[in-house]
Structure formats: structure tokens, C-alpha cells
Write a protein that holds these residues in place. Structure first.
Motif, PDB file in Angstrom:
ATOM      1  N   ALA A  32       0.823  -1.207   0.000  1.00  0.00           N
ATOM      2  CA  ALA A  32       0.000   0.000   0.000  1.00  0.00           C
ATOM      3  C   ALA A  32       0.859   1.260   0.000  1.00  0.00           C
ATOM      4  CB  ALA A  32      -0.956  -0.010   1.190  1.00  0.00           C
ATOM      5  N   ILE A  33       1.983   1.242   0.705  1.00  0.00           N
ATOM      6  CA  ILE A  33       2.884   2.402   0.707  1.00  0.00           C
ATOM      7  C   ILE A  33       3.433   2.651  -0.693  1.00  0.00           C
ATOM      8  CG2 ILE A  33       5.145   3.218   1.507  1.00  0.00           C
ATOM      9  CD1 ILE A  33       4.443   1.900   4.244  1.00  0.00           C
ATOM     10  N   PHE A  34       3.944   1.605  -1.331  1.00  0.00           N
ATOM     11  CA  PHE A  34       4.482   1.777  -2.683  1.00  0.00           C
ATOM     12  C   PHE A  34       3.403   2.197  -3.671  1.00  0.00           C
ATOM     13  CE2 PHE A  34       8.049  -0.905  -1.154  1.00  0.00           C
ATOM     14  CZ  PHE A  34       9.071  -0.010  -1.450  1.00  0.00           C
ATOM     15  N   THR A  35       2.210   1.606  -3.564  1.00  0.00           N
ATOM     16  CA  THR A  35       1.115   1.974  -4.459  1.00  0.00           C
ATOM     17  C   THR A  35       0.705   3.422  -4.224  1.00  0.00           C
ATOM     18  OG1 THR A  35       0.311  -0.298  -4.540  1.00  0.00           O
ATOM     19  CG2 THR A  35      -1.259   1.425  -5.122  1.00  0.00           C
ATOM     20  N   GLY A  36       0.627   3.822  -2.984  1.00  0.00           N
ATOM     21  CA  GLY A  36       0.275   5.203  -2.669  1.00  0.00           C
ATOM     22  C   GLY A  36       1.275   6.190  -3.227  1.00  0.00           C
ATOM     23  N   ILE A  37       2.560   5.910  -3.069  1.00  0.00           N
ATOM     24  CA  ILE A  37       3.599   6.793  -3.608  1.00  0.00           C
ATOM     25  C   ILE A  37       3.493   6.874  -5.127  1.00  0.00           C
ATOM     26  CG2 ILE A  37       6.099   7.017  -3.956  1.00  0.00           C
ATOM     27  CD1 ILE A  37       6.397   5.845  -1.069  1.00  0.00           C
ATOM     28  N   MET A  38       3.273   5.719  -5.774  1.00  0.00           N
ATOM     29  CA  MET A  38       3.148   5.686  -7.229  1.00  0.00           C
ATOM     30  C   MET A  38       1.947   6.510  -7.691  1.00  0.00           C
ATOM     31  SD  MET A  38       1.349   4.096  -9.983  1.00  0.00           S
ATOM     32  CE  MET A  38       0.395   2.977  -9.027  1.00  0.00           C
ATOM     33  N   LEU A  39       0.800   6.364  -7.023  1.00  0.00           N
ATOM     34  CA  LEU A  39      -0.391   7.105  -7.426  1.00  0.00           C
ATOM     35  C   LEU A  39      -0.240   8.602  -7.180  1.00  0.00           C
ATOM     36  CD1 LEU A  39      -3.180   4.651  -6.206  1.00  0.00           C
ATOM     37  CD2 LEU A  39      -2.712   5.321  -8.567  1.00  0.00           C
ATOM     38  N   ILE A  40       0.388   8.980  -6.073  1.00  0.00           N
ATOM     39  CA  ILE A  40       0.618  10.399  -5.800  1.00  0.00           C
ATOM     40  C   ILE A  40       1.552  10.985  -6.855  1.00  0.00           C
ATOM     41  CG2 ILE A  40       1.690  12.019  -4.172  1.00  0.00           C
ATOM     42  CD1 ILE A  40       0.582  10.142  -1.911  1.00  0.00           C
ATOM     43  N   SER A  41       2.615  10.263  -7.179  1.00  0.00           N
ATOM     44  CA  SER A  41       3.541  10.713  -8.218  1.00  0.00           C
ATOM     45  C   SER A  41       2.820  10.862  -9.557  1.00  0.00           C
ATOM     46  CB  SER A  41       4.703   9.717  -8.335  1.00  0.00           C
ATOM     47  OG  SER A  41       5.504  10.015  -9.429  1.00  0.00           O
ATOM     48  N   LEU A  42       2.014   9.890  -9.897  1.00  0.00           N
ATOM     49  CA  LEU A  42       1.244   9.948 -11.144  1.00  0.00           C
ATOM     50  C   LEU A  42       0.316  11.153 -11.156  1.00  0.00           C
ATOM     51  CD1 LEU A  42       0.223   8.723 -13.829  1.00  0.00           C
ATOM     52  CD2 LEU A  42      -1.378   7.367 -12.454  1.00  0.00           C
ATOM     53  N   SER A  43      -0.333  11.421 -10.042  1.00  0.00           N
ATOM     54  CA  SER A  43      -1.263  12.553  -9.986  1.00  0.00           C
ATOM     55  C   SER A  43      -0.541  13.879 -10.229  1.00  0.00           C
ATOM     56  CB  SER A  43      -2.008  12.584  -8.655  1.00  0.00           C
ATOM     57  OG  SER A  43      -1.174  13.027  -7.605  1.00  0.00           O
ATOM     58  N   PHE A  44       0.665  14.028  -9.682  1.00  0.00           N
ATOM     59  CA  PHE A  44       1.407  15.275  -9.898  1.00  0.00           C
ATOM     60  C   PHE A  44       1.862  15.415 -11.345  1.00  0.00           C
ATOM     61  CE2 PHE A  44       2.263  15.184  -5.178  1.00  0.00           C
ATOM     62  CZ  PHE A  44       1.411  16.246  -4.911  1.00  0.00           C
ATOM     63  N   ARG A  45       2.223  14.301 -11.959  1.00  0.00           N
ATOM     64  CA  ARG A  45       2.597  14.365 -13.381  1.00  0.00           C
ATOM     65  C   ARG A  45       1.390  14.717 -14.234  1.00  0.00           C
ATOM     66  NH1 ARG A  45       6.009   8.998 -13.309  1.00  0.00           N
ATOM     67  NH2 ARG A  45       3.929   8.390 -12.816  1.00  0.00           N
ATOM     68  N   LEU A  46       0.232  14.156 -13.917  1.00  0.00           N
ATOM     69  CA  LEU A  46      -0.993  14.494 -14.664  1.00  0.00           C
ATOM     70  C   LEU A  46      -1.376  15.936 -14.426  1.00  0.00           C
ATOM     71  CD1 LEU A  46      -3.123  11.268 -14.052  1.00  0.00           C
ATOM     72  CD2 LEU A  46      -2.122  12.025 -16.228  1.00  0.00           C
ATOM     73  N   ARG A  47      -1.226  16.415 -13.197  1.00  0.00           N
ATOM     74  CA  ARG A  47      -1.571  17.804 -12.882  1.00  0.00           C
ATOM     75  C   ARG A  47      -0.681  18.769 -13.638  1.00  0.00           C
ATOM     76  NH1 ARG A  47      -0.313  21.304  -7.815  1.00  0.00           N
ATOM     77  NH2 ARG A  47      -1.753  23.025  -8.162  1.00  0.00           N
ATOM     78  N   SER A  48       0.594  18.457 -13.763  1.00  0.00           N
ATOM     79  CA  SER A  48       1.519  19.352 -14.468  1.00  0.00           C
ATOM     80  C   SER A  48       1.168  19.444 -15.951  1.00  0.00           C
ATOM     81  CB  SER A  48       2.961  18.909 -14.283  1.00  0.00           C
ATOM     82  OG  SER A  48       3.209  17.711 -14.981  1.00  0.00           O
ATOM     83  N   ARG A  49       0.532  18.401 -16.490  1.00  0.00           N
ATOM     84  CA  ARG A  49       0.116  18.426 -17.900  1.00  0.00           C
ATOM     85  C   ARG A  49      -1.206  19.156 -18.069  1.00  0.00           C
ATOM     86  NH1 ARG A  49       0.981  13.050 -21.045  1.00  0.00           N
ATOM     87  NH2 ARG A  49       0.094  14.495 -22.516  1.00  0.00           N
ATOM     88  N   HIS A  50      -1.953  19.316 -16.973  1.00  0.00           N
ATOM     89  CA  HIS A  50      -3.273  19.978 -17.016  1.00  0.00           C
ATOM     90  C   HIS A  50      -3.040  21.443 -17.123  1.00  0.00           C
ATOM     91  CE1 HIS A  50      -7.506  20.557 -16.309  1.00  0.00           C
ATOM     92  NE2 HIS A  50      -7.275  21.317 -15.253  1.00  0.00           N
TER      93      HIS A  50
END
Length: 177
Positions: A159-177
Motif C-alpha cells: 500500500a505504501i508503494f502503491t500510494g507513492i506511485m499514485l501520488i507521483s502519477l497525480s502530480f505528473r498528470l496535474r503538471s500536464r493539465h
């Protein structure tokens, strides 16, 4: 379709934060019971299902695959409710499912190792791996309490690794928004 993911980056962020908090709680409470893990798992399944449903509803006009998100979300919500309703049954089923998988996987590794004798040398190590996998399954069945604690830690780390991955993904998606 890419606009959808960029516009709803925050859904990935919320899922990531929830998974990260859940993982830290599971790892940080080494004395926690397996029932607590199952309740956490039920809560995660329920919340992830709700987020998937929200994403599907938001994407219904812009993403032709929104139905898959909806089905996934509905299954998550249903499994979450069933798990929260009877965590003991879910916990026992999970331990025995992992134990059965380990014993079957170990047996298959042994069969493959025997067949590899004609092809390679050093197949004995693969046989040892198969025997250890079978032993792991037997130990899970023999001592379900220790299995529950071990699976709690494994879930927490996942869950820790998945959470970090999803948070990282969200910031990359936000930067493209």
C-alpha cells in the motif's frame, strides 16, 4: 481520453493518499490483528471503488471505456461491503487462498525443475525454491496467526508503494493539465 486523466488528476492523488495512510498504519502497528488488516482492506476496496465510480461518471462523455471503470468500481464497493460485513471469513479465506497458491506454485516449480534436468545443470536450486514455496504454504496453514501478521506487513508495504506511485502519477498528470 488524455484530457480526462489530466482533468481528474486529483482522483489519483486521493487514492494515493488513502493507500499511503493505510500502508503506514498497517506497517506501523506490528501488533495489530489480521482482522484490522481485513477491515483496512475492506475500507480500501470500498473507497477505491467509490473513486473509480466517480471517475467513470465523470468520464462517461469523454472516454469510451468509462463502463470498465464503472464495473471495476462497483466490484470494489461490493467486495468492500462484504469484507467489512464479515472480516473473519474474508481473513481466513485470504490466508488459505495464499497457502493453496503457494503449495500449488511450489509443486509446479518442482515439476518444471525435474523437466529442466534434461536441458540445464543446476536445476537443484529451482527444486529447492519449489520446496521452500511448498513449505511456505504449509506454514501458512499450520500457523494462521503468524501468517496474518506477515500478510499485514506485506499489505502495508504494498500500500505504501502503491500510494507513492499514485501520488507521483497525480502530480505528473496535474503538471500536464
Amino acid at each position: 481520453m488524455h484530457d480526462f486523466y489530466n482533468a481528474y488528476w486529483w482522483l489519483f492523488l486521493l487514492r494515493g493518499i488513502f493507500a499511503l495512510v493505510l500502508g503506514v498504519l498497517a506497517v506501523g502497528w506490528p501488533g495489530a490483528t489480521f482482522t484490522t488488516l481485513i477491515v483496512f482492506l475492506g475500507a480500501y476496496l470500498f473507497m477505491a471503488g467509490l473513486f473509480a465510480i466517480a471517475g467513470a461518471i465523470a468520464a462517461r462523455k469523454s472516454n469510451e471505456n468509462w463502463g470498465l471503470f464503472l464495473i471495476s468500481g462497483l466490484f470494489g464497493v461490493i467486495l468492500g461491503i462484504l469484507t467489512l460485513y464479515n472480516p473473519f471469513a474474508t481473513g481466513a479465506a485470504l490466508i488459505y487462498l495464499v497457502a493453496f497458491w503457494a503449495m500449488l506454485a511450489g509443486l509446479l516449480e518442482l515439476i518444471i525443475a525435474i523437466r529442466l534436468r534434461k536441458v540445464i545443470t543446476g536445476e537443484g536450486w529451482y527444486m529447492v525454491g519449489g520446496l521452500l514455496t511448498i513449505l511456505f504454504g504449509v506454514l501458512l496453514v499450520a500457523n494462521p496467526v503468524a501468517a496474518a501478521v506477515t500478510l499485514t506487513w506485506i499489505f502495508g508495504i504494498y500500500a505504501i508503494f502503491t500510494g507513492i506511485m499514485l501520488i507521483s502519477l497525480s502530480f505528473r498528470l496535474r503538471s500536464r493539465h
